[in-house]
Write a protein that holds these residues in place. Structure first.
Motif, PDB file in Angstrom:
ATOM      1  N   VAL A  76       0.842  -1.200   0.000  1.00 10.30           N
ATOM      2  CA  VAL A  76       0.000   0.000   0.000  1.00 10.30           C
ATOM      3  C   VAL A  76       0.871   1.243   0.000  1.00 10.30           C
ATOM      4  O   VAL A  76       1.782   1.366   0.825  1.00 10.30           O
ATOM      5  CB  VAL A  76      -0.901   0.028   1.266  1.00 10.30           C
ATOM      6  N   SER A  77       0.593   2.170  -0.917  1.00  2.00           N
ATOM      7  CA  SER A  77       1.301   3.455  -0.838  1.00  2.00           C
ATOM      8  C   SER A  77       0.435   4.441  -0.071  1.00  2.00           C
ATOM      9  O   SER A  77      -0.790   4.400  -0.133  1.00  2.00           O
ATOM     10  CB  SER A  77       1.643   4.008  -2.228  1.00  2.00           C
ATOM     11  N   VAL A  78       1.103   5.307   0.690  1.00  2.00           N
ATOM     12  CA  VAL A  78       0.438   6.355   1.455  1.00  2.00           C
ATOM     13  C   VAL A  78       1.147   7.657   1.115  1.00  2.00           C
ATOM     14  O   VAL A  78       2.370   7.749   1.211  1.00  2.00           O
ATOM     15  CB  VAL A  78       0.540   6.094   2.972  1.00  2.00           C
ATOM     16  N   ALA A  79       0.364   8.672   0.696  1.00  2.00           N
ATOM     17  CA  ALA A  79       0.968   9.949   0.316  1.00  2.00           C
ATOM     18  C   ALA A  79      -0.039  11.073   0.470  1.00  2.00           C
ATOM     19  O   ALA A  79      -1.245  10.859   0.356  1.00  2.00           O
ATOM     20  CB  ALA A  79       1.464   9.890  -1.132  1.00  2.00           C
ATOM     21  N   ALA A  80       0.481  12.260   0.696  1.00  2.00           N
ATOM     22  CA  ALA A  80      -0.311  13.482   0.618  1.00  2.00           C
ATOM     23  C   ALA A  80       0.089  14.144  -0.695  1.00  2.00           C
ATOM     24  O   ALA A  80       1.285  14.379  -0.932  1.00  2.00           O
ATOM     25  CB  ALA A  80      -0.018  14.397   1.802  1.00  2.00           C
ATOM     26  N   ILE A  81      -0.900  14.405  -1.550  1.00  2.00           N
ATOM     27  CA  ILE A  81      -0.603  14.939  -2.883  1.00  2.00           C
ATOM     28  C   ILE A  81      -1.512  16.114  -3.217  1.00  2.00           C
ATOM     29  O   ILE A  81      -2.659  16.159  -2.809  1.00  2.00           O
ATOM     30  CB  ILE A  81      -0.713  13.850  -3.976  1.00  2.00           C
ATOM     31  N   SER A 108       9.717 -11.285   4.336  1.00  2.00           N
ATOM     32  CA  SER A 108      10.351 -12.012   5.450  1.00  2.00           C
ATOM     33  C   SER A 108       9.912 -11.484   6.819  1.00  2.00           C
ATOM     34  O   SER A 108      10.025 -12.196   7.817  1.00  2.00           O
ATOM     35  CB  SER A 108      11.881 -11.932   5.333  1.00  2.00           C
ATOM     36  N   LEU A 109       9.408 -10.255   6.880  1.00  2.00           N
ATOM     37  CA  LEU A 109       8.977  -9.681   8.152  1.00  2.00           C
ATOM     38  C   LEU A 109       7.631 -10.239   8.604  1.00  2.00           C
ATOM     39  O   LEU A 109       7.234 -10.065   9.753  1.00  2.00           O
ATOM     40  CB  LEU A 109       8.938  -8.159   8.059  1.00  2.00           C
ATOM     41  N   GLY A 110       6.905 -10.878   7.681  1.00  2.00           N
ATOM     42  CA  GLY A 110       5.693 -11.591   8.043  1.00  2.00           C
ATOM     43  C   GLY A 110       4.457 -10.769   8.333  1.00  2.00           C
ATOM     44  O   GLY A 110       3.492 -11.287   8.884  1.00  2.00           O
ATOM     45  N   ASP A 111       4.444  -9.510   7.956  1.00  2.00           N
ATOM     46  CA  ASP A 111       3.272  -8.670   8.196  1.00  2.00           C
ATOM     47  C   ASP A 111       2.318  -8.791   7.007  1.00  2.00           C
ATOM     48  O   ASP A 111       2.743  -9.008   5.879  1.00  2.00           O
ATOM     49  CB  ASP A 111       3.709  -7.206   8.371  1.00  2.00           C
ATOM     50  N   ASP A 112       1.028  -8.629   7.269  1.00  2.00           N
ATOM     51  CA  ASP A 112       0.031  -8.703   6.193  1.00  2.00           C
ATOM     52  C   ASP A 112       0.054  -7.472   5.290  1.00  2.00           C
ATOM     53  O   ASP A 112      -0.371  -7.538   4.138  1.00  2.00           O
ATOM     54  CB  ASP A 112      -1.382  -8.840   6.775  1.00  2.00           C
ATOM     55  N   THR A 113       0.517  -6.337   5.827  1.00  2.00           N
ATOM     56  CA  THR A 113       0.509  -5.071   5.082  1.00  2.00           C
ATOM     57  C   THR A 113       1.863  -4.393   5.212  1.00  2.00           C
ATOM     58  O   THR A 113       2.421  -4.325   6.303  1.00  2.00           O
ATOM     59  CB  THR A 113      -0.584  -4.120   5.626  1.00  2.00           C
ATOM     60  N   VAL A 114       2.357  -3.888   4.088  1.00  2.00           N
ATOM     61  CA  VAL A 114       3.590  -3.098   4.065  1.00  2.00           C
ATOM     62  C   VAL A 114       3.267  -1.801   3.329  1.00  2.00           C
ATOM     63  O   VAL A 114       2.629  -1.819   2.276  1.00  2.00           O
ATOM     64  CB  VAL A 114       4.736  -3.859   3.372  1.00  2.00           C
ATOM     65  N   TYR A 115       3.700  -0.682   3.912  1.00  2.00           N
ATOM     66  CA  TYR A 115       3.402   0.625   3.348  1.00  2.00           C
ATOM     67  C   TYR A 115       4.612   1.216   2.634  1.00  2.00           C
ATOM     68  O   TYR A 115       5.729   1.164   3.158  1.00  2.00           O
ATOM     69  CB  TYR A 115       2.943   1.593   4.446  1.00  2.00           C
ATOM     70  N   VAL A 116       4.369   1.783   1.462  1.00  2.00           N
ATOM     71  CA  VAL A 116       5.373   2.523   0.703  1.00  2.00           C
ATOM     72  C   VAL A 116       5.103   3.994   0.995  1.00  2.00           C
ATOM     73  O   VAL A 116       4.000   4.486   0.747  1.00  2.00           O
ATOM     74  CB  VAL A 116       5.255   2.233  -0.809  1.00  2.00           C
ATOM     75  N   ILE A 117       6.130   4.706   1.536  1.00  6.88           N
ATOM     76  CA  ILE A 117       5.870   6.080   1.983  1.00  6.88           C
ATOM     77  C   ILE A 117       6.743   7.132   1.294  1.00  6.88           C
ATOM     78  O   ILE A 117       6.785   8.273   1.741  1.00  6.88           O
ATOM     79  CB  ILE A 117       5.951   6.195   3.519  1.00  6.88           C
ATOM     80  N   HIS A 137       3.384  -2.373  -8.617  1.00  2.00           N
ATOM     81  CA  HIS A 137       3.284  -3.503  -7.694  1.00  2.00           C
ATOM     82  C   HIS A 137       2.279  -3.276  -6.571  1.00  2.00           C
ATOM     83  O   HIS A 137       2.047  -4.177  -5.761  1.00  2.00           O
ATOM     84  CB  HIS A 137       4.662  -3.801  -7.094  1.00  2.00           C
ATOM     85  N   LEU A 138       1.700  -2.093  -6.515  1.00  4.24           N
ATOM     86  CA  LEU A 138       0.792  -1.746  -5.426  1.00  4.24           C
ATOM     87  C   LEU A 138      -0.539  -2.478  -5.526  1.00  4.24           C
ATOM     88  O   LEU A 138      -1.047  -2.712  -6.622  1.00  4.24           O
ATOM     89  CB  LEU A 138       0.504  -0.244  -5.422  1.00  4.24           C
ATOM     90  N   ASP A 139      -1.100  -2.789  -4.359  1.00  2.00           N
ATOM     91  CA  ASP A 139      -2.447  -3.338  -4.269  1.00  2.00           C
ATOM     92  C   ASP A 139      -3.457  -2.252  -3.923  1.00  2.00           C
ATOM     93  O   ASP A 139      -4.632  -2.351  -4.249  1.00  2.00           O
ATOM     94  CB  ASP A 139      -2.503  -4.414  -3.173  1.00  2.00           C
ATOM     95  N   ARG A 140      -2.962  -1.208  -3.233  1.00  2.00           N
ATOM     96  CA  ARG A 140      -3.847  -0.164  -2.720  1.00  2.00           C
ATOM     97  C   ARG A 140      -3.069   1.151  -2.636  1.00  2.00           C
ATOM     98  O   ARG A 140      -1.857   1.152  -2.450  1.00  2.00           O
ATOM     99  CB  ARG A 140      -4.337  -0.591  -1.337  1.00  2.00           C
ATOM    100  N   MET A 141      -3.799   2.259  -2.764  1.00  2.00           N
ATOM    101  CA  MET A 141      -3.220   3.594  -2.551  1.00  2.00           C
ATOM    102  C   MET A 141      -4.112   4.325  -1.554  1.00  2.00           C
ATOM    103  O   MET A 141      -5.336   4.329  -1.711  1.00  2.00           O
ATOM    104  CB  MET A 141      -3.174   4.401  -3.854  1.00  2.00           C
ATOM    105  N   VAL A 142      -3.513   4.935  -0.543  1.00  4.52           N
ATOM    106  CA  VAL A 142      -4.231   5.773   0.407  1.00  4.52           C
ATOM    107  C   VAL A 142      -3.666   7.178   0.222  1.00  4.52           C
ATOM    108  O   VAL A 142      -2.517   7.445   0.570  1.00  4.52           O
ATOM    109  CB  VAL A 142      -4.043   5.284   1.858  1.00  4.52           C
ATOM    110  N   LEU A 143      -4.489   8.043  -0.367  1.00  2.00           N
ATOM    111  CA  LEU A 143      -4.004   9.363  -0.781  1.00  2.00           C
ATOM    112  C   LEU A 143      -4.759  10.478  -0.072  1.00  2.00           C
ATOM    113  O   LEU A 143      -5.993  10.539  -0.141  1.00  2.00           O
ATOM    114  CB  LEU A 143      -4.153   9.522  -2.296  1.00  2.00           C
TER     115      LEU A 143
END
Length: 161
Positions: A4-9, A91-100, A112-118
Motif C-alpha cells: 500500500v502506498s500512502v501519500a499526501a498529494i 520475510s517480516l511476516g506482516d500482512d501489510t507493508v506501506y510505501v511512503i 506492484h501496489l495493491d492499494r493507494m491511500v491518498l
C-alpha cells in the motif's frame, strides 16, 4: 502481503519541495497517516528515511539506497532494489507493508501496489517531488472521506484476471 502506498498529494501531484511538504502542515492528516503505518513495516528511500530519523514511523524501515548500506536504528534494513525490498518485506511476516516515498520510490513501486491511500490536498503547488500518475481504469475508488483541508481517498487495484 498487501503493498500500500500512502501519500499526501496536491491537485498537480506534487508531494514535496526541497525535502518538505509545500503546503502548511495539516495536523489531522499527519495523525491519521502516522496511526495507519505505526504497526507495520514501511518501504522508503534514503532521503525520506533521513528526514524522519528523529521520529521513525513503522515497526521496521526498509530503506532503498544505492549509496548507504547500513543504518543506525536496529529496525532499519537496507535494500539495493525493488526485489530485495519486497523480499525483506515478505520475510517480516506482516500482512501489510506501506510505501511512503519519496517520489522515485512511489514511481518504482506503483506497478506492484495493491492499494493507494491518498490525502488529496486541494490546490496546485510548486515542487520537485511528485506522486506518479496512474490509470484510473486500473483502480477503483473504494472510499473517500472529507476532512478539513484534505480529502482521504482509498484506491484498490482492480482484478486483472
Amino acid at each position: 502481503m498487501e503493498l500500500v502506498s500512502v501519500a499526501a498529494i496536491s491537485d498537480n501531484l506534487v508531494i514535496g519541495k526541497d525535502g518538505k511538504i509545500p503546503w502548511e502542515s495539516i495536523p489531522e492528516d499527519k495523525r491519521q497517516y502516522r496511526a495507519r503505518i505505526a504497526d507495520h513495516p514501511i518501504i522508503l528511500g534514503r532521503k525520506t528515511f533521513e528526514s524522519m530519523l528523529d521520529d521513525l514511523p513503522g515497526t521496521a524501515q526498509i530503506v532503498l539506497s544505492r549509496s548507504e548500506t547500513a543504518f543506525e536504528p536496529e529496525t532499519a534494513h537496507h535494500a539495493a532494489d525493488l526485489e530485495e525490498a519486497l523480499d525483506i518485506a515478505e520475510s517480516l511476516g506482516d500482512d501489510t507493508v506501506y510505501v511512503i516515498g519519496g517520489g522515485k520510490i512511489y514511481e518504482l513501486f506503483q506497478p506492484h501496489l495493491d492499494r493507494m491511500v491518498l490525502s488529496r490536498v486541494p490546490g496546485e503547488y510548486e515542487g520537485d517531488a511528485y506522486y506518479p500518475e496512474w490509470d484510473e481504469g486500473d483502480w477503483e475508488l473504494e472510499s473517500e472521506t472529507e476532512y478539513d483541508r484534505f480529502t482521504l481517498q482509498e484506491w484498490v487495484r482492480k482484478d486483472t484476471e
